[in-house]
Design an enzyme around this catalytic site. Structure first.
Site, short mmCIF file in Angstrom:
data_model
loop_
_atom_site.label_atom_id
_atom_site.label_comp_id
_atom_site.label_asym_id
_atom_site.label_seq_id
_atom_site.Cartn_x
_atom_site.Cartn_y
_atom_site.Cartn_z
CG ASN A 1 6.91 7.42 4.06
OD1 ASN A 1 8.00 7.68 3.54
ND2 ASN A 1 5.79 7.33 3.38
NE ARG B 1 7.13 4.50 0.46
CZ ARG B 1 6.95 5.54 -0.32
NH1 ARG B 1 6.88 6.74 0.20
NH2 ARG B 1 6.84 5.39 -1.61
CG HIS C 1 3.32 3.36 -6.46
ND1 HIS C 1 3.00 3.81 -7.72
CD2 HIS C 1 3.55 4.45 -5.72
CE1 HIS C 1 3.03 5.13 -7.74
NE2 HIS C 1 3.36 5.56 -6.53
NE ARG D 1 6.17 11.31 -10.81
CZ ARG D 1 6.02 10.39 -9.88
NH1 ARG D 1 6.50 9.19 -10.06
NH2 ARG D 1 5.39 10.66 -8.76
CD GLU E 1 1.97 3.15 -0.31
OE1 GLU E 1 1.25 4.18 -0.22
OE2 GLU E 1 2.94 3.07 -1.07
#
Ligand code: AMP
Length: 397
Positions: free
Chosen positions: A7, A89, A179, A240, A383
């Site tokens: 990743n 990823r 995601h 955010r 993940e």
């Protein structure tokens, strides 16, 4: 068979080596501050190694990872030839890469042309890919796994924005979501936990972390998701803003004389629970603040839970009813009070929380009462394992 999962970020690179027989993590770690002074962390055989190690670029980082994976003292393999494939990823595959893909030079060039969709993340993935090819040779399969892939088959009425259609045609502006690897993984694990076939289930998955997104999963496929063209959309997050009236951005730019980049930074880095509380983006700090009587921390927490409730209700509607609600990621897995604030307002839908189970810690588990019509689950996301599984699937074809 052993699969290395990478990743890559702009100046970092996380890795895990997974033995797919037992789906067991053999080693994991991080190359940080690549291009700067270089920090290397390696966890294997129950030991943690932390080193200052200069890494001028990602290729050097990969070399360090491979060196320590096969190290006599800290390693877990004898030779790097034991690594059967690498899974990378990638944040956004646009409309080109809609499933996990075995990469070659041409495809890497295509991926490179998609950097506009994820300007911080995609170039790092390309750098990581090229670095692996350079260091490991062309014979080791390099597979890319996309965060957007799980959302790709959303119906058009969920993915197209109500702006002039030409902007979709010209620039590819649509809902991509994010995601996806996590949503797909936890939906699958939820079905296992319930002893059901995922194809028979309607599930709402809540990935609640520093970045948060919610997905409606019907029969194992995503039919809608809260993040949009970018990961700024959906529920409010750590920093955010999530969904706001888009006119607010124009209004503020005019009032405060802000440039597009400055407005973008406010919406991405200074909003969300940080913006509302004025205190922190971390929910642990907000919980502590609210317990001390800080009204804005309380407000931020209440707003967050309220927005999650709204999404779950909306997704239950588009799913035509739901069988399970899943919580995952930092907040979803570790914050019982947020889970409670989300589930209790949904009691009318047939969701009943077992408050003592909600307070327990642990792995994948059901936290609703046996009578609850809709099962409420906590499923730790993974993940890396999901990427490794998809990589294995691609190379086995
Ligand atoms: P993530 O982006 O998935 O790492 O999630 C970050 C958020 O999860 C932060 O707001 C933390 O408050 C929360 N979080 C992560 N770990 C824990 C923990 N062990 N206990 C409570 N909250 C946690």
């Amino acid at each position: 068979m052993k699969i290395l999962v990478i990743n890559a970020g702009s100046s970092s690179l996380k890795y895990q080596l997974i033995d797919m027989e037992q789906e067991q993590v053999l080693a994991k770690g991080l190359c940080d501050r690549i291009g700067l002074d270089g920090k290397f962390v390696h966890n294997a055989n129950g030991e943690k190694l932390e080193l200052d190690h200069p890494m001028p670029n990602h290729a050097e980082g990969i070399k360090v990872v491979l060196q320590y994976l096969a190290d006599e003292k800290y390693g877990v393999i004898r030779n790097i030839s034991e690594i059967s494939a690498v899974g990378h990823r990638v944040v956004n595959g646009g409309e080109v890469f809609v499933e996990a893909t075995l990469m070659d030079e041409e495809k890497i060039n295509t991926l490179e042309s998609l950097t506009e969709f994820a300007p911080l993340h995609n170039p790092a993935a390309v750098t990581g890919l090229r670095a692996c090819m350079e260091v490991m040779g062309r014979d080791v399969p390099q597979v890319t796994v996309y965060d957007t892939a799980f959302h790709h088959e959303m119906p058009r009425c969920a993915s197209i924005y109500p702006i002039p259609y030409e902007y979709y045609e010209k620039y590819g502006i649509r809902r991509f979501g994010a995601h996806g690897t996590s949503h797909g993984y936890v939906a699958g694990e939820c079905a296992k936990l319930l002893g059901r076939d995922v194809r028979d289930l309607n599930i709402v998955t809540c990935h609640l972390g520093n970045g948060s997104s919610i997905s409606a999963v019907k029969g194992g496929r995503c039919i809608d998701t809260s993040m949009g063209f970018t990961p700024l959309a959906g529920v409010m997050m750590g920093t955010r803003c999530g969904d706001i009236d888009p006119a607010i951005a124009i209004y503020l730019m005019n009032k405060e004389g802000l440039t597009p980049d400055e407005m973008n930074a406010i919406m991405n880095k200074k909003s969300g629970v940080l913006g509302v509380s004025g205190r922190s983006s971390d929910f642990r700090d907000l919980d502590a603040g609210a317990a001390e009587g800080d009204d804005r921390c309380r407000l931020a927490l209440d707003m967050f839970a309220y927005q999650v409730v709204k999404y779950v209700g909306a997704y239950s509607a588009v799913l035509g009813g739901m069988d399970a609600l899943v919580f995952t990621a930092g907040i979803g897995e570790n914050n019982p009070s947020i889970r409670s604030s989300v589930v209790w307002p949904l009691a009318h839908m047939g969701m009943e929380l077992d408050e003592s189970k909600n307070q327990e810690r642990g792995g994948a588990r059901i936290i609703s009462t046996p009578d609850s019509k809709i099962k409420v689950c906590v499923i730790p996301t993974n993940e890396e394992l999901a990427i490794a599984r998809q990589t294995l699937e691609v190379i086995s074809k």
